[in-house]
Write a protein that holds these residues in place. Sequence first.
Motif, PDB file in Angstrom:
ATOM      1  N   ARG A   1       0.692  -1.269   0.166  1.00 14.79           N
ATOM      2  CA  ARG A   1       0.045  -0.102   0.131  1.00 14.79           C
ATOM      3  C   ARG A   1       0.918   1.287   0.058  1.00 14.79           C
ATOM      4  O   ARG A   1       1.868   1.325   0.844  1.00 14.79           O
ATOM      5  N   ASN A   2       0.587   2.287  -0.799  1.00 14.71           N
ATOM      6  CA  ASN A   2       1.010   3.572  -0.892  1.00 14.71           C
ATOM      7  C   ASN A   2       2.913   3.315  -1.049  1.00 14.71           C
ATOM      8  O   ASN A   2       3.565   4.240  -0.605  1.00 14.71           O
ATOM      9  N   SER A   3       3.105   2.204  -1.584  1.00 14.23           N
ATOM     10  CA  SER A   3       4.825   2.201  -1.489  1.00 14.23           C
ATOM     11  C   SER A   3       5.052   1.506  -2.705  1.00 14.23           C
ATOM     12  O   SER A   3       4.780   0.373  -3.093  1.00 14.23           O
ATOM     13  N   PHE A   4       6.202   1.986  -3.251  1.00 15.55           N
ATOM     14  CA  PHE A   4       6.310   1.436  -4.568  1.00 15.55           C
ATOM     15  C   PHE A   4       8.048   1.817  -5.227  1.00 15.55           C
ATOM     16  O   PHE A   4       8.696   2.767  -4.445  1.00 15.55           O
ATOM     17  N   GLN A   5       8.699   1.210  -5.760  1.00 18.69           N
ATOM     18  CA  GLN A   5      10.083   1.182  -6.064  1.00 18.69           C
ATOM     19  C   GLN A   5      10.250   1.735  -7.668  1.00 18.69           C
ATOM     20  O   GLN A   5       9.324   1.128  -8.369  1.00 18.69           O
ATOM     21  N   PHE A   6      11.014   2.773  -7.580  1.00 17.29           N
ATOM     22  CA  PHE A   6      11.372   3.063  -9.332  1.00 17.29           C
ATOM     23  C   PHE A   6      12.490   2.517  -9.973  1.00 17.29           C
ATOM     24  O   PHE A   6      13.571   2.414  -9.112  1.00 17.29           O
TER      25      PHE A   6
ATOM     26  N   PHE B   1       5.549  17.785  -3.564  1.00 16.15           N
ATOM     27  CA  PHE B   1       6.421  18.418  -4.653  1.00 16.15           C
ATOM     28  C   PHE B   1       7.362  19.435  -4.180  1.00 16.15           C
ATOM     29  O   PHE B   1       7.107  20.410  -3.325  1.00 16.15           O
ATOM     30  N   GLU B   2       8.715  19.734  -4.965  1.00 18.65           N
ATOM     31  CA  GLU B   2       9.684  20.726  -4.727  1.00 18.65           C
ATOM     32  C   GLU B   2      10.197  21.260  -5.850  1.00 18.65           C
ATOM     33  O   GLU B   2      10.054  20.253  -6.927  1.00 18.65           O
ATOM     34  N   LEU B   3      10.245  22.383  -5.920  1.00 17.04           N
ATOM     35  CA  LEU B   3      11.120  22.810  -7.119  1.00 17.04           C
ATOM     36  C   LEU B   3      12.606  23.149  -6.658  1.00 17.04           C
ATOM     37  O   LEU B   3      13.025  23.709  -5.557  1.00 17.04           O
ATOM     38  N   TRP B   4      13.585  22.753  -7.528  1.00 24.90           N
ATOM     39  CA  TRP B   4      14.936  23.007  -7.263  1.00 24.90           C
ATOM     40  C   TRP B   4      15.395  23.908  -8.507  1.00 24.90           C
ATOM     41  O   TRP B   4      14.660  24.093  -9.592  1.00 24.90           O
ATOM     42  N   PHE B   5      16.663  24.407  -8.448  1.00 26.45           N
ATOM     43  CA  PHE B   5      16.713  25.470  -9.574  1.00 26.45           C
ATOM     44  C   PHE B   5      18.260  25.294  -9.857  1.00 26.45           C
ATOM     45  O   PHE B   5      19.294  24.870  -8.999  1.00 26.45           O
ATOM     46  N   GLN B   6      18.657  25.366 -11.219  1.00 24.80           N
ATOM     47  CA  GLN B   6      19.777  25.266 -11.604  1.00 24.80           C
ATOM     48  C   GLN B   6      20.203  26.526 -12.445  1.00 24.80           C
ATOM     49  O   GLN B   6      19.355  26.939 -13.363  1.00 24.80           O
ATOM     50  N   PRO B   7      21.600  26.904 -11.966  1.00 22.70           N
ATOM     51  CA  PRO B   7      21.964  28.530 -12.370  1.00 22.70           C
ATOM     52  C   PRO B   7      22.111  28.172 -13.903  1.00 22.70           C
ATOM     53  O   PRO B   7      22.423  27.269 -14.422  1.00 22.70           O
TER      54      PRO B   7
ATOM     55  N   TRP C   1      10.158  15.096  -6.717  1.00 24.00           N
ATOM     56  CA  TRP C   1       8.863  14.567  -5.797  1.00 24.00           C
ATOM     57  C   TRP C   1       9.673  13.856  -4.701  1.00 24.00           C
ATOM     58  O   TRP C   1      10.428  12.863  -4.867  1.00 24.00           O
ATOM     59  N   ARG C   2       9.407  14.518  -3.510  1.00 26.64           N
ATOM     60  CA  ARG C   2       9.766  14.025  -2.356  1.00 26.64           C
ATOM     61  C   ARG C   2       8.912  12.921  -1.669  1.00 26.64           C
ATOM     62  O   ARG C   2       8.093  13.390  -0.986  1.00 26.64           O
ATOM     63  N   HIS C   3       9.139  11.616  -2.077  1.00 24.68           N
ATOM     64  CA  HIS C   3       8.131  10.579  -1.563  1.00 24.68           C
ATOM     65  C   HIS C   3       8.199  10.152  -0.232  1.00 24.68           C
ATOM     66  O   HIS C   3       9.617  10.070   0.082  1.00 24.68           O
ATOM     67  N   PRO C   4       7.531  10.305   0.594  1.00 25.08           N
ATOM     68  CA  PRO C   4       7.684   9.530   1.895  1.00 25.08           C
ATOM     69  C   PRO C   4       8.256   8.465   2.040  1.00 25.08           C
ATOM     70  O   PRO C   4       8.986   8.170   3.172  1.00 25.08           O
TER      71      PRO C   4
ATOM     72  N   MET D   1      13.009  11.588  -9.483  1.00 21.78           N
ATOM     73  CA  MET D   1      13.304  12.361 -10.518  1.00 21.78           C
ATOM     74  C   MET D   1      11.985  12.572 -11.711  1.00 21.78           C
ATOM     75  O   MET D   1      11.506  11.557 -12.007  1.00 21.78           O
ATOM     76  N   PRO D   2      11.930  13.640 -12.275  1.00 26.19           N
ATOM     77  CA  PRO D   2      11.051  13.795 -13.273  1.00 26.19           C
ATOM     78  C   PRO D   2      10.922  12.912 -14.337  1.00 26.19           C
ATOM     79  O   PRO D   2       9.582  12.456 -14.716  1.00 26.19           O
ATOM     80  N   GLY D   3      11.994  12.396 -14.646  1.00 29.50           N
ATOM     81  CA  GLY D   3      12.155  11.364 -15.603  1.00 29.50           C
ATOM     82  C   GLY D   3      11.216   9.948 -15.519  1.00 29.50           C
ATOM     83  O   GLY D   3      10.807   9.457 -16.420  1.00 29.50           O
TER      84      GLY D   3
END
Length: 280
Positions: free
Chosen positions: A6-11, A39-45, A62-65, A71-73
């Motif tokens: 439940r609510n848990s998966f591996q990528f 969700f979080e936004l990170w920033f690349q200069p 995506w910071r999954h608990p 990663m977005p990919g």
Amino acid sequence: VKTLGRNSFQFFDPEMQSSAQERLEVEKGLHQALKNNEFELWFQPQVDSHDQILGAEALLRWRHPDTGIIMPGNFIQIAEESGQIVEIGNWVLLQAFKQLASWREQGLPESFKRLAINISPLQFMQVDFVDRVLQMLDQTKIPGLLIELEITENMLLNNFEIAGNKMKLLKKRGISFAIDDFGTGYSSLRYLHYLPLDILKIDRSFVTGLCPSSELAAIVEVIIATADRLNLTVIAEGVETLSERSALMELGCNCFQGYLFSKPINATLFYQKLQAANKT
Ligand code: C2E
Ligand code: CA
Ligand code: CA
Ligand code: CA
């Protein structure tokens, strides 16, 4: 994506064909992610040839608990296919504007020109896309001049006219447009002059291993010359080595983004970097 319970998966490998069941798990996860603020936004200069930070690209994490950062990919395409990218994309826009508003309050160096935000094809094609962006600008009091929207070649092909009209409406408010991953889509050079573009991002596949005498350099040279003639600013993506950077400079490109300068970092770190890099 493998179901663990439940609510848990591996990528696993993002290229791997995922089963319908696995997709459903991700869709459920994304639904939770929106609800639970995962969700979080990170920033690349993005830097110039003097290493001044000209701007940044906002990149979604995506910071999954259970599994930590995803990663977005691993989820953007599924979100695109399920339609969830629209809601996610709206979150990204508002979050990016809010972040920018907070940096402005703390003080933005003058050398910082723009924050770039990725827009998915489905999001861009929503009938209310323009209104939503304008409404969010008003809500956060961000000048459109500080915003750059990154779109890809593929989303433009069938919808030249609609896309162009939307771009024009947003450009009236100062927003600029970048063509992302240039050279990797169903390229048609024709749209470059039909559409009101400002920036062309040379895809990493043209940058990796670039050296001035190579055949790759001949292609990059043509891209840069074309962009110059069309008054587009060129940014090279995925710059990892000094020799790639100097080859690009030799070919006339003076804006860079890549691990050589910085990986994507969180908002706090980015702001610190910005203060440090742009002091002089
Ligand atoms: P993109 O728009 O082409 O973003 C650049 C990707 O290249 C980022 O991957 C970035 O971390 C990575 N990158 C930057 N410099 C280097 C380098 O020097 N070497 C290498 N190997 N990679 C580098 P990331 O953050 O994993 O994002 C992947 C893709 O996911 C993005 O590609 C974009 O298409 C999509 N994406 C990310 N955030 C969003 C978002 O908020 N909305 C939408 N619709 N798509 C997003
Ligand atoms: Ca991008
Ligand atoms: Ca890109
Ligand atoms: Ca890319």
